[in-house]
Design a protein around this motif. Structure first.
Motif, PDB file in Angstrom:
ATOM      1  N   LEU A  57     -16.118 -12.922   1.989  1.00  0.00           N
ATOM      2  CA  LEU A  57     -16.934 -11.727   1.803  1.00  0.00           C
ATOM      3  C   LEU A  57     -16.082 -10.471   1.934  1.00  0.00           C
ATOM      4  CD1 LEU A  57     -19.698 -10.279   1.550  1.00  0.00           C
ATOM      5  CD2 LEU A  57     -19.873 -10.476   4.044  1.00  0.00           C
ATOM      6  N   LEU A  58     -15.251 -10.417   2.964  1.00  0.00           N
ATOM      7  CA  LEU A  58     -14.381  -9.266   3.156  1.00  0.00           C
ATOM      8  C   LEU A  58     -13.406  -9.108   1.988  1.00  0.00           C
ATOM      9  CD1 LEU A  58     -13.621  -9.661   6.962  1.00  0.00           C
ATOM     10  CD2 LEU A  58     -14.952  -7.815   5.899  1.00  0.00           C
ATOM     11  N   GLN A  59     -12.891 -10.220   1.480  1.00  0.00           N
ATOM     12  CA  GLN A  59     -11.971 -10.161   0.343  1.00  0.00           C
ATOM     13  C   GLN A  59     -12.666  -9.588  -0.888  1.00  0.00           C
ATOM     14  OE1 GLN A  59      -8.489 -11.113   0.361  1.00  0.00           O
ATOM     15  NE2 GLN A  59      -8.701  -9.810  -1.435  1.00  0.00           N
ATOM     16  N   MET A  60     -13.906 -10.004  -1.126  1.00  0.00           N
ATOM     17  CA  MET A  60     -14.659  -9.453  -2.263  1.00  0.00           C
ATOM     18  C   MET A  60     -14.923  -7.968  -2.067  1.00  0.00           C
ATOM     19  SD  MET A  60     -17.341 -12.435  -3.458  1.00  0.00           S
ATOM     20  CE  MET A  60     -18.221 -12.449  -1.918  1.00  0.00           C
ATOM     21  N   MET A  61     -15.278  -7.579  -0.849  1.00  0.00           N
ATOM     22  CA  MET A  61     -15.503  -6.168  -0.563  1.00  0.00           C
ATOM     23  C   MET A  61     -14.228  -5.361  -0.769  1.00  0.00           C
ATOM     24  SD  MET A  61     -17.827  -6.337   2.901  1.00  0.00           S
ATOM     25  CE  MET A  61     -17.847  -4.551   3.094  1.00  0.00           C
ATOM     26  N   TYR A  62     -13.116  -5.915  -0.331  1.00  0.00           N
ATOM     27  CA  TYR A  62     -11.818  -5.247  -0.472  1.00  0.00           C
ATOM     28  C   TYR A  62     -11.472  -5.054  -1.950  1.00  0.00           C
ATOM     29  CZ  TYR A  62      -6.811  -4.435  -0.262  1.00  0.00           C
ATOM     30  OH  TYR A  62      -5.544  -3.915  -0.438  1.00  0.00           O
ATOM     31  N   ASN A  63     -11.620  -6.100  -2.732  1.00  0.00           N
ATOM     32  CA  ASN A  63     -11.329  -6.006  -4.163  1.00  0.00           C
ATOM     33  C   ASN A  63     -12.201  -4.953  -4.832  1.00  0.00           C
ATOM     34  OD1 ASN A  63      -9.468  -8.066  -3.833  1.00  0.00           O
ATOM     35  ND2 ASN A  63     -10.824  -9.656  -4.610  1.00  0.00           N
ATOM     36  N   ALA A  68     -13.042   0.625  -6.953  1.00  0.00           N
ATOM     37  CA  ALA A  68     -13.787   1.880  -6.875  1.00  0.00           C
ATOM     38  C   ALA A  68     -12.870   3.066  -6.574  1.00  0.00           C
ATOM     39  CB  ALA A  68     -14.876   1.783  -5.810  1.00  0.00           C
ATOM     40  N   GLU A  69     -11.816   2.810  -5.797  1.00  0.00           N
ATOM     41  CA  GLU A  69     -10.870   3.862  -5.435  1.00  0.00           C
ATOM     42  C   GLU A  69      -9.739   3.998  -6.457  1.00  0.00           C
ATOM     43  OE1 GLU A  69      -9.577   3.259  -1.353  1.00  0.00           O
ATOM     44  OE2 GLU A  69     -11.638   2.793  -0.760  1.00  0.00           O
ATOM     45  N   ASN A  70      -9.785   3.148  -7.478  1.00  0.00           N
ATOM     46  CA  ASN A  70      -8.757   3.153  -8.521  1.00  0.00           C
ATOM     47  C   ASN A  70      -7.355   3.037  -7.912  1.00  0.00           C
ATOM     48  OD1 ASN A  70      -7.923   3.140 -11.208  1.00  0.00           O
ATOM     49  ND2 ASN A  70      -7.621   5.356 -11.232  1.00  0.00           N
ATOM     50  N   THR A  71      -7.212   2.037  -7.040  1.00  0.00           N
ATOM     51  CA  THR A  71      -5.950   1.813  -6.355  1.00  0.00           C
ATOM     52  C   THR A  71      -5.587   0.338  -6.424  1.00  0.00           C
ATOM     53  OG1 THR A  71      -4.717   2.307  -4.330  1.00  0.00           O
ATOM     54  CG2 THR A  71      -6.954   1.454  -4.056  1.00  0.00           C
ATOM     55  N   THR A  72      -4.382   0.036  -6.040  1.00  0.00           N
ATOM     56  CA  THR A  72      -3.919  -1.354  -6.026  1.00  0.00           C
ATOM     57  C   THR A  72      -3.708  -1.809  -4.585  1.00  0.00           C
ATOM     58  OG1 THR A  72      -1.566  -0.768  -6.060  1.00  0.00           O
ATOM     59  CG2 THR A  72      -2.687  -1.012  -8.208  1.00  0.00           C
ATOM     60  N   HIS A  73      -3.618  -3.102  -4.409  1.00  0.00           N
ATOM     61  CA  HIS A  73      -3.335  -3.663  -3.084  1.00  0.00           C
ATOM     62  C   HIS A  73      -2.019  -3.096  -2.549  1.00  0.00           C
ATOM     63  CE1 HIS A  73      -2.907  -6.492   0.189  1.00  0.00           C
ATOM     64  NE2 HIS A  73      -1.746  -6.877  -0.310  1.00  0.00           N
ATOM     65  N   GLU A  74      -1.024  -3.015  -3.399  1.00  0.00           N
ATOM     66  CA  GLU A  74       0.283  -2.518  -2.984  1.00  0.00           C
ATOM     67  C   GLU A  74       0.193  -1.086  -2.465  1.00  0.00           C
ATOM     68  OE1 GLU A  74      -0.336  -4.193  -5.829  1.00  0.00           O
ATOM     69  OE2 GLU A  74       0.706  -6.050  -5.292  1.00  0.00           O
ATOM     70  N   GLN A  75      -0.632  -0.266  -3.101  1.00  0.00           N
ATOM     71  CA  GLN A  75      -0.798   1.114  -2.651  1.00  0.00           C
ATOM     72  C   GLN A  75      -1.540   1.182  -1.322  1.00  0.00           C
ATOM     73  OE1 GLN A  75      -2.717   2.304  -6.314  1.00  0.00           O
ATOM     74  NE2 GLN A  75      -0.999   3.656  -6.860  1.00  0.00           N
ATOM     75  N   VAL A  76      -2.533   0.345  -1.160  1.00  0.00           N
ATOM     76  CA  VAL A  76      -3.296   0.341   0.094  1.00  0.00           C
ATOM     77  C   VAL A  76      -2.412  -0.120   1.246  1.00  0.00           C
ATOM     78  CG1 VAL A  76      -5.299  -0.635   1.316  1.00  0.00           C
ATOM     79  CG2 VAL A  76      -5.487  -0.027  -1.103  1.00  0.00           C
ATOM     80  N   VAL A  77      -1.588  -1.115   1.012  1.00  0.00           N
ATOM     81  CA  VAL A  77      -0.724  -1.669   2.054  1.00  0.00           C
ATOM     82  C   VAL A  77       0.229  -0.613   2.608  1.00  0.00           C
ATOM     83  CG1 VAL A  77       1.179  -3.305   2.446  1.00  0.00           C
ATOM     84  CG2 VAL A  77      -0.912  -4.070   1.339  1.00  0.00           C
ATOM     85  N   LEU A  78       0.597   0.358   1.800  1.00  0.00           N
ATOM     86  CA  LEU A  78       1.491   1.418   2.282  1.00  0.00           C
ATOM     87  C   LEU A  78       0.883   2.167   3.470  1.00  0.00           C
ATOM     88  CD1 LEU A  78       2.806   2.887  -1.100  1.00  0.00           C
ATOM     89  CD2 LEU A  78       4.027   1.399   0.508  1.00  0.00           C
ATOM     90  N   GLY A  79      -0.421   2.216   3.561  1.00  0.00           N
ATOM     91  CA  GLY A  79      -1.092   2.877   4.674  1.00  0.00           C
ATOM     92  C   GLY A  79      -1.487   1.948   5.808  1.00  0.00           C
ATOM     93  N   ALA A  80      -1.134   0.694   5.698  1.00  0.00           N
ATOM     94  CA  ALA A  80      -1.520  -0.311   6.705  1.00  0.00           C
ATOM     95  C   ALA A  80      -0.550  -0.262   7.890  1.00  0.00           C
ATOM     96  CB  ALA A  80      -1.560  -1.691   6.062  1.00  0.00           C
ATOM     97  N   HIS A  81      -0.697   0.751   8.742  1.00  0.00           N
ATOM     98  CA  HIS A  81       0.210   0.976   9.865  1.00  0.00           C
ATOM     99  C   HIS A  81       0.279  -0.205  10.823  1.00  0.00           C
ATOM    100  CE1 HIS A  81      -3.142   1.658  12.629  1.00  0.00           C
ATOM    101  NE2 HIS A  81      -3.736   2.258  11.617  1.00  0.00           N
ATOM    102  N   TRP A  82      -0.793  -0.963  10.954  1.00  0.00           N
ATOM    103  CA  TRP A  82      -0.810  -2.103  11.880  1.00  0.00           C
ATOM    104  C   TRP A  82       0.105  -3.227  11.412  1.00  0.00           C
ATOM    105  CZ3 TRP A  82      -4.668  -0.641   8.626  1.00  0.00           C
ATOM    106  CH2 TRP A  82      -4.991  -1.512   7.615  1.00  0.00           C
ATOM    107  N   ARG A  83       0.496  -3.204  10.145  1.00  0.00           N
ATOM    108  CA  ARG A  83       1.406  -4.237   9.644  1.00  0.00           C
ATOM    109  C   ARG A  83       2.864  -3.921   9.963  1.00  0.00           C
ATOM    110  NH1 ARG A  83      -0.224  -6.409   3.673  1.00  0.00           N
ATOM    111  NH2 ARG A  83      -2.193  -7.395   4.264  1.00  0.00           N
TER     112      ARG A  83
END
Length: 86
Positions: A57-63, A68-83
């Motif tokens: 469910l979370l994966q579907m919501m994420y996709n 909706a934000e017109n972004t890619t996973h790679e772009q979102v990961v750049l802000g994933a400070h916890w990683r």
């Protein structure tokens, strides 16, 4: 609809979603942003904090949020400070 899903996740039994993740979900905007969903998804996957159903469910919501934000996973990961823990 996002509020309904958020409420359902917050009310999910511990066997489906660990209570330690619920404070992150409580902080979500309406609708939750891709980065907010990714944070919860990462903790659920890497910490075994959720059932396969909830992870799916979370994966579907994420996709959907990425689209909706017109972004890619790679772009979102750049802000994933916890990683970026050293």
């Amino acid at each position: 609809m996002s509020n309904d899903i958020q409420e359902a996740l917050l009310k999910a039994p511990d066997s489906q979603l660990d209570p330690s993740v619920k404070p992150m979900i409580q902080k979500w905007k309406n609708p939750p942003t891709a980065i907010q969903i990714l944070e919860v998804l990462d903790f659920c996957i890497h910490g075994s904090e959720a059932s396969g159903f909830v992870v799916g469910l979370l994966q579907m919501m994420y996709n959907q949020a990425c689209k909706a934000e017109n972004t890619t996973h790679e772009q979102v990961v750049l802000g994933a400070h916890w990683r970026n823990r050293s």
